[in-house]
Design an enzyme around this catalytic site. Structure first.
Site, PDB file in Angstrom:
ATOM      1  N   THR A 155      11.819  -7.092 -10.818  1.00 46.48           N
ATOM      2  CA  THR A 155      11.352  -8.425 -11.199  1.00 46.48           C
ATOM      3  C   THR A 155       9.871  -8.127 -10.367  1.00 46.48           C
ATOM      4  O   THR A 155       9.478  -8.415  -9.320  1.00 46.48           O
ATOM      5  CB  THR A 155      12.060  -9.283 -11.181  1.00 46.48           C
ATOM      6  OG1 THR A 155      13.573  -9.235 -11.531  1.00 46.48           O
ATOM      7  CG2 THR A 155      12.145 -10.146 -11.541  1.00 46.48           C
ATOM      8  N   SER A 174      -3.851  -3.589  -0.296  1.00 50.79           N
ATOM      9  CA  SER A 174      -2.756  -4.378  -0.265  1.00 50.79           C
ATOM     10  C   SER A 174      -2.657  -6.072  -0.209  1.00 50.79           C
ATOM     11  O   SER A 174      -4.003  -5.487   0.667  1.00 50.79           O
ATOM     12  CB  SER A 174      -2.151  -3.352   1.091  1.00 50.79           C
ATOM     13  OG  SER A 174      -0.892  -3.963   2.133  1.00 50.79           O
ATOM     14  N   SER A 175      -1.731  -6.619  -0.167  1.00 47.85           N
ATOM     15  CA  SER A 175      -2.314  -8.003   0.591  1.00 47.85           C
ATOM     16  C   SER A 175      -2.221  -8.115   2.152  1.00 47.85           C
ATOM     17  O   SER A 175      -3.193  -9.924   2.613  1.00 47.85           O
ATOM     18  CB  SER A 175      -1.021  -8.715  -0.480  1.00 47.85           C
ATOM     19  OG  SER A 175      -1.270  -9.665   0.317  1.00 47.85           O
ATOM     20  N   GLY A 202       1.072  -1.226  -0.267  1.00 43.30           N
ATOM     21  CA  GLY A 202      -0.131   0.161  -0.035  1.00 43.30           C
ATOM     22  C   GLY A 202       1.144   1.468   0.464  1.00 43.30           C
ATOM     23  O   GLY A 202       0.836   2.242  -1.123  1.00 43.30           O
ATOM     24  N   GLN A 225      -7.122  -0.032   4.210  1.00 44.01           N
ATOM     25  CA  GLN A 225      -7.611  -0.774   5.431  1.00 44.01           C
ATOM     26  C   GLN A 225      -9.280  -1.215   5.046  1.00 44.01           C
ATOM     27  O   GLN A 225      -9.879  -2.590   5.967  1.00 44.01           O
ATOM     28  CB  GLN A 225      -7.895   0.370   6.373  1.00 44.01           C
ATOM     29  CG  GLN A 225      -7.012  -0.136   7.086  1.00 44.01           C
ATOM     30  CD  GLN A 225      -6.682  -0.342   7.887  1.00 44.01           C
ATOM     31  OE1 GLN A 225      -6.878  -1.864   8.200  1.00 44.01           O
ATOM     32  NE2 GLN A 225      -4.872  -0.666   8.343  1.00 44.01           N
ATOM     33  N   CYS A 261       2.131   1.927  11.375  1.00 40.12           N
ATOM     34  CA  CYS A 261       3.337   2.643  10.761  1.00 40.12           C
ATOM     35  C   CYS A 261       4.245   4.547  11.795  1.00 40.12           C
ATOM     36  O   CYS A 261       4.876   4.674  10.884  1.00 40.12           O
ATOM     37  CB  CYS A 261       2.942   2.799   9.525  1.00 40.12           C
ATOM     38  SG  CYS A 261       2.624   1.497   7.922  1.00 40.12           S
TER      39      CYS A 261
END
Length: 379
Positions: free
Chosen positions: A235, A197-198, A69, A177, A323
């Site tokens: 990559t 985001s994963s 993210g 979120q 964060c």
């Protein structure tokens, strides 16, 4: 340990782990290579692109896979600004944004951009009238998040998008979120760009996606970049992306049911930890919120102390966004909604997930009761 910090990160699902392992083992070719191994990886990548675009009603050619993210936010904002540098140098945002956006905006000010932070109400929602008043002829972009990571407030992206569209302002939203928790429809909300985001939805860390409306012009942040249609270098992490899509396919069909379950667990938790000697307040909205994110304030006791006590008793919670850990500052969300610095330091966040059970909530209630009674009796 009882884990109640799902808004920070989630454990990978078993199915996502298995898919990651299979793709990493059998389809390890570089997706940019022209041989058969590379083409096999490229096929998985493009199918993943189509799948994730469908989750938020976007177009596959607008999806760019990233490392998460934060990178999605950074590249989206910079790419769109580079592609529209003649429109102006005024940006609209809020004081509630994730640090990856807040830091990006702070850096952009050094390059001559002017930032207007629109106010929010006591529930953390953007004041729409103030948003309209903040728009100027040189406003090029607005970055307003979808769901708050500390108190769970959901912004009305449709109403915000309508206002911005009238002035042809680029609309970016951090949806990290909310993806996999509530509906996101980029077309309905007139969103030009979003980040997801994963690791927030039981997929691997280090994987995310940025969506940019294909009709919007953008320029690569790093000239000469070839990967992801020139959006970012490096990559492509095909196994991680395949696992990300797998995790999303697991959570999206049940997200409404889960939010309803979280609502029940939330009520049980908040009611259960109340006491005669202390006052616990929920921080944030009473509706239109992410039910799994529970912001609390206990009068007379700092959140950091509560977090450490919970950890000592085997419960993982936080004092806000992961964060911002280590900065020793009051919650910026609480300050933005009108709380004092003292009140902001009393804030804690508990967040629920698919592995959270009734039994865990009951044990957490018992733990809170035990250490809070001891704390207030010793005063």
């Amino acid at each position: 340990m009882i884990y109640l910090d799902y808004a920070a990160t989630t454990p990978m699902s078993e199915k996502a782990i298995n898919v990651y392992s299979q793709v990493a083992t059998e389809y390890y070719g570089n997706s940019s290579s022209l041989h058969d191994m590379g083409l096999a990886a490229q096929t998985i990548l493009e199918e993943s692109r189509k799948t994730i675009a469908g989750f938020f009603n976007g177009e596959a050619k607008g999806v760019y896979f990233t490392s998460g993210g934060s990178e999605s936010n950074y590249f989206a904002i910079h790419s769109l600004l580079k592609g529209n540098n003649k429109k102006g140098k005024h940006i609209i945002s809020t004081k509630l944004e994730h640090s990856s956006i807040a830091n990006t905006l702070e850096d952009l000010q050094k390059d001559g951009y002017e930032i207007t932070f629109v106010p929010v109400n006591t529930e953390g929602r953007v004041e729409l009238e103030a948003l309209s008043e903040a728009i100027r002829p040189d406003t090029v972009l607005a970055s307003i998040h979808h769901g708050n990571s500390e108190i769970g407030t959901i912004q009305d992206l449709v109403a915000i998008g309508e206002i911005l569209k009238k002035h042809d302002i680029i609309f970016h939203s951090d949806c990290v979120q909310t993806f996999g928790k509530i509906e996101i429809d980029v077309k309905k909300a007139n969103l030009d760009s979003i980040s997801v985001s994963s690791h927030k939805i039981y997929g691997p860390k280090g994987v995310g996606a940025c969506y940019i409306n294909p009709s919007r012009t953008w320029q690569p942040v790093i000239p000469g970049t070839t990967h992801e249609n020139s959006f970012r270098p490096g990559t492509v992490n095909v196994p991680g992306i395949a696992a990300f899509i797998t995790a999303a396919e697991e959570v999206l069909p049940i997200m409404d049911v889960e939010q309803e379950r979280f609502q029940g667990l939330r009520r049980k938790l908040v009611d259960g930890i109340q006491g005669d000697a202390w006052k616990i307040s929920e921080v944030g909205p009473s509706s239109k919120r992410l039910e799994h994110i529970i912001g609390l304030s206990i009068a007379g006791i700092e959140g950091q102390y509560i977090m450490l006590e919970c950890n000592r008793y085997g419960v993982a919670i936080s004092t806000g966004s992961a964060c911002a850990v280590g900065m020793q500052k009051p919650s910026k969300t609480l300050l933005a909604i009108g709380k004092s610095k003292e009140e902001a330091k009393q804030f804690i966040r508990l967040s629920l997930g698919k592995l959270t059970t009734d039994a865990e909530i009951e044990e957490t209630i018992d733990i809170f009761q035990r250490f809070l009674k001891k704390y207030f009796n010793d005063l």
